[in-house]
Design an enzyme around this catalytic site. Structure first.
Site, short mmCIF file in Angstrom:
data_model
loop_
_atom_site.label_atom_id
_atom_site.label_comp_id
_atom_site.label_asym_id
_atom_site.label_seq_id
_atom_site.Cartn_x
_atom_site.Cartn_y
_atom_site.Cartn_z
N TYR A 160 13.48 3.50 -13.91
CA TYR A 160 12.35 2.55 -13.86
C TYR A 160 12.58 1.37 -14.80
O TYR A 160 12.51 0.21 -14.40
CB TYR A 160 11.03 3.26 -14.22
N LEU A 164 0.83 -1.22 0.00
CA LEU A 164 0.00 0.00 0.00
C LEU A 164 0.86 1.26 0.00
O LEU A 164 0.86 2.04 0.96
CB LEU A 164 -0.99 0.01 1.18
N ALA A 196 3.59 -6.25 -8.32
CA ALA A 196 4.06 -5.17 -7.45
C ALA A 196 5.30 -4.51 -8.00
O ALA A 196 6.27 -5.18 -8.36
CB ALA A 196 4.35 -5.71 -6.05
N PRO A 223 13.73 13.93 -19.12
CA PRO A 223 15.11 13.52 -19.46
C PRO A 223 15.12 12.07 -19.96
O PRO A 223 14.46 11.20 -19.39
CB PRO A 223 15.85 13.61 -18.12
N LYS A 275 13.19 -2.64 -14.03
CA LYS A 275 12.32 -3.72 -14.54
C LYS A 275 13.15 -4.69 -15.38
O LYS A 275 12.94 -5.92 -15.33
CB LYS A 275 11.17 -3.15 -15.39
N THR A 327 7.35 -4.86 -18.61
CA THR A 327 7.02 -3.74 -19.48
C THR A 327 7.80 -3.78 -20.78
O THR A 327 8.91 -4.32 -20.82
CB THR A 327 7.32 -2.43 -18.73
N ASP A 328 7.26 -3.13 -21.81
CA ASP A 328 8.00 -3.00 -23.07
C ASP A 328 9.15 -2.00 -22.95
O ASP A 328 10.02 -1.94 -23.82
CB ASP A 328 7.06 -2.58 -24.22
N GLU A 329 9.17 -1.21 -21.85
CA GLU A 329 10.22 -0.19 -21.72
C GLU A 329 11.60 -0.79 -21.56
O GLU A 329 12.61 -0.10 -21.73
CB GLU A 329 9.91 0.74 -20.54
P1 NAD Z 1 0.77 0.79 -9.82
O1 NAD Z 1 1.85 1.74 -9.46
O2 NAD Z 1 -0.59 1.30 -10.09
O3 NAD Z 1 0.61 -0.31 -8.65
C1 NAD Z 1 1.70 -0.90 -8.03
C2 NAD Z 1 1.21 -1.67 -6.81
O4 NAD Z 1 2.35 -2.31 -6.20
C3 NAD Z 1 0.58 -0.76 -5.74
O5 NAD Z 1 -0.57 -1.37 -5.22
C4 NAD Z 1 1.67 -0.67 -4.66
O6 NAD Z 1 1.15 -0.45 -3.37
C5 NAD Z 1 2.31 -2.05 -4.79
N1 NAD Z 1 3.70 -2.07 -4.28
C6 NAD Z 1 4.69 -1.18 -4.56
N2 NAD Z 1 5.80 -1.52 -3.89
C7 NAD Z 1 5.51 -2.66 -3.19
C8 NAD Z 1 6.26 -3.49 -2.32
N3 NAD Z 1 7.54 -3.22 -2.02
N4 NAD Z 1 5.65 -4.57 -1.79
C9 NAD Z 1 4.35 -4.86 -2.08
N5 NAD Z 1 3.60 -4.08 -2.87
C10 NAD Z 1 4.17 -3.00 -3.44
O7 NAD Z 1 1.35 -0.05 -11.04
P2 NAD Z 1 0.58 -0.63 -12.32
O8 NAD Z 1 0.52 0.42 -13.35
O9 NAD Z 1 -0.63 -1.32 -11.86
O10 NAD Z 1 1.67 -1.71 -12.80
C11 NAD Z 1 1.64 -3.05 -12.32
C12 NAD Z 1 2.77 -3.82 -12.95
O11 NAD Z 1 2.61 -3.81 -14.37
C13 NAD Z 1 4.15 -3.24 -12.69
O12 NAD Z 1 5.05 -4.30 -12.50
C14 NAD Z 1 4.49 -2.47 -13.96
O13 NAD Z 1 5.88 -2.43 -14.18
C15 NAD Z 1 3.79 -3.33 -15.00
N6 NAD Z 1 3.35 -2.63 -16.21
C16 NAD Z 1 2.60 -1.49 -16.14
C17 NAD Z 1 2.14 -0.90 -17.30
C18 NAD Z 1 1.30 0.35 -17.27
O14 NAD Z 1 1.04 0.92 -18.33
N7 NAD Z 1 0.82 0.80 -16.13
C19 NAD Z 1 2.47 -1.45 -18.54
C20 NAD Z 1 3.25 -2.61 -18.58
C21 NAD Z 1 3.67 -3.21 -17.40
O1 DAU Z 2 5.13 1.16 -21.78
C1 DAU Z 2 4.72 0.65 -20.55
C2 DAU Z 2 4.92 1.68 -19.46
O2 DAU Z 2 3.96 2.70 -19.67
C3 DAU Z 2 4.81 1.09 -18.07
O3 DAU Z 2 5.83 0.17 -17.86
C4 DAU Z 2 4.88 2.21 -17.01
O4 DAU Z 2 4.66 1.65 -15.72
C5 DAU Z 2 3.81 3.23 -17.31
O5 DAU Z 2 3.92 4.31 -16.39
C6 DAU Z 2 3.96 3.75 -18.73
O6 DAU Z 2 5.16 4.55 -18.88
P1 DAU Z 2 5.17 5.92 -19.73
O7 DAU Z 2 6.28 6.75 -19.25
O8 DAU Z 2 5.07 5.64 -21.18
O9 DAU Z 2 3.73 6.49 -19.25
P2 DAU Z 2 3.27 7.98 -18.81
O10 DAU Z 2 1.80 7.92 -18.67
O11 DAU Z 2 4.07 8.51 -17.68
O12 DAU Z 2 3.63 8.84 -20.11
C7 DAU Z 2 3.10 8.52 -21.38
C8 DAU Z 2 3.69 9.52 -22.38
O13 DAU Z 2 3.16 10.82 -22.12
C9 DAU Z 2 5.20 9.66 -22.29
O14 DAU Z 2 5.72 9.87 -23.59
C10 DAU Z 2 5.41 10.92 -21.45
C11 DAU Z 2 4.20 11.76 -21.81
N1 DAU Z 2 3.67 12.65 -20.75
C12 DAU Z 2 3.41 12.08 -19.53
C13 DAU Z 2 2.88 12.85 -18.50
C14 DAU Z 2 2.59 12.25 -17.14
C15 DAU Z 2 3.39 14.00 -21.01
O15 DAU Z 2 3.62 14.49 -22.12
N2 DAU Z 2 2.86 14.74 -20.00
C16 DAU Z 2 2.61 14.24 -18.76
O16 DAU Z 2 2.16 15.01 -17.86
#
Ligand code: NAD
Ligand code: DAU
Length: 349
Positions: free
Chosen positions: A156, A37, A86, A288, A160, A131-133
């Protein structure tokens, strides 16, 4: 009866996955949600699951870096499958303060792997959600395949990538039954309003400025969160041990086009006589190391597991905007930190 340990189940994708599992699949087993949390974890996302499935859902307020607690949980609940969501997930936060990313994403994954190694006799699958990143950035042409070399550019994505390497190494060295998925950008209900889509939706609704980084021409491959959940469930069911799958929406969009689409939809739903939402766009300093383009080749999961995204960007973004409009109380609680009080009131910690 199978018991799945889900880490990070109170976050955006994890909570969508738990809801999907109970409400939209034939899963009959139990779920143990292990979550620390952090600011991104919100048990309110799962209150309907607590009410509807009190015998099949358990929450453990635990940090995945805490090996003793992990061992206790895996033994106490006789865990069959670990599905590991997580993580610290926001790139901008990792640039400002990488420490938690190293701890949770690398050390936490390592502790989980060690725990699974110690309980190999009954843990049949460790699925790592990634993630694809990890692949870095693309130019105008080409796609990320499962064979693309890793070249992460932010703290980040480097954390990953490290966790992916550890998971793969535990398969090769210790024979752990692992699978990995690398997914593109998700959006949908319950996403914390720091990420592009929910931030832009809420700022546009509230008439605040819409910060677009750099020239706004950066490209992301968008996927509605339920499509990601379905892909993970298909992997858990098929258990193709040792395999990696790329998951993506075949939905490349420039950031500025995503922001414009949100502005136009909100103008349509909530017209303002004084201004159009696109006038709120504010060009700000670039992130950056900002990756220029992500685009996923998801033909392996399509061919081998028969997965396909069901939601188009047009239908998904409309649903998402409606969800945020209908859940402004959730938004206000999440933004105010009030949800920690809500958790204490409902869960007693
Ligand atoms: P999020 O930040 O919304 O949720 C992360 C969750 O992990 C939260 O509930 C947080 O409390 C929990 N957490 C963080 N540190 C912890 C710890 N030390 N122990 C236990 N719980 C912990 O993230 P999300 O966007 O739901 O992403 C979930 C997973 O999917 C991540 O591994 C992320 O890298 C991956 N992912 C996300 C996206 C995206 O677009 N959001 C895309 C591809 C992969
Ligand atoms: O590709 C998968 C990833 O996508 C996940 O692994 C990450 O957890 C998730 O956060 C996401 O990463 P991004 O950096 O791509 O997502 P974000 O929503 O932060 O940004 C999406 C794009 O928009 C990126 O090119 C940065 C830009 N951006 C983001 C924010 C928050 C802006 O231009 N303005 C903003 O305020």
């Amino acid at each position: 009866m199978e018991t799945i340990l889900i880490t990070g189940g109170a976050g955006f994708i994890g909570s969508n996955f738990i809801s999907y599992l109970f409400n939209e699949t034939d899963f009959q087993g139990n779920v143990v949600n292990v979550d620390k949390l952090t600011y991104a974890g919100n048990l309110e996302n799962l209150s309907h699951i607590v009410n509807d499935y009190p015998d099949r859902y358990r929450f453990e307020h635990v940090d995945i870096c805490d090996r003793k607690q992990l061992d206790r949980i895996v033994e106490q609940y006789k865990i069959d499958i670990v599905c590991h969501f997580a993580a610290e997930s926001h790139v901008d936060r990792s640039i400002v303060s990488p420490d938690a990313f190293i701890q949770t994403n690398i050390i936490g994954t390592y502790q989980l792997l060690e725990c699974v190694k110690a309980h190999k006799e009954h843990v049949r699958l460790f699925h790592h959600v990634s993630t694809d990143e990890v692949y870095g950035s693309l130019h105008d042409q080409g796609y990320f395949t499962e064979e693309t070399p890793y070249k992460p550019n932010s703290p980040y994505s480097a954390s990953k990538a490290s966790s992916d390497h550890l998971v793969r190494a535990y398969r090769k060295t210790y024979g752990l039954p692992i699978t990995i998925s690398n997914c593109s950008n998700n959006y949908g209900p319950y996403q914390f309003p720091e990420k592009l889509i929910p931030l832009m939706i809420l700022n546009a609704i509230e008439g605040k400025s819409l910060p677009v980084y750099g020239d706004g021409q950066h490209i992301r491959d968008w996927l509605y969160v339920t499509d990601h959940c379905r892909a993970i469930w298909m992997i858990l069911k098929a258990r193709p041990i040792g395999k990696t799958y790329n998951i993506g929406g075949r939905c490349e969009k420039k950031n500025i086009d995503v922001v414009m689409a949100i502005c136009n939809l909100i103008d349509h739903l909530m017209p303002m006589s004084e201004y159009k939402r696109k006038e709120l766009i504010n060009w700000v300093t670039d992130r950056p190391g900002h990756d220029r383009r992500y685009a996923i080749d998801c033909s392996r999961i399509e061919a081998e597991l028969g997965w396909k995204p069901q939601e188009s960007f047009e239908s998904g973004i409309e649903k998402t905007i409606h969800w945020y409009l209908d859940h402004m109380e959730w938004v206000n609680r999440v933004r105010s930190g009030e949800y920690m009080a809500w958790i204490r009131q409902h869960y007693g910690h």
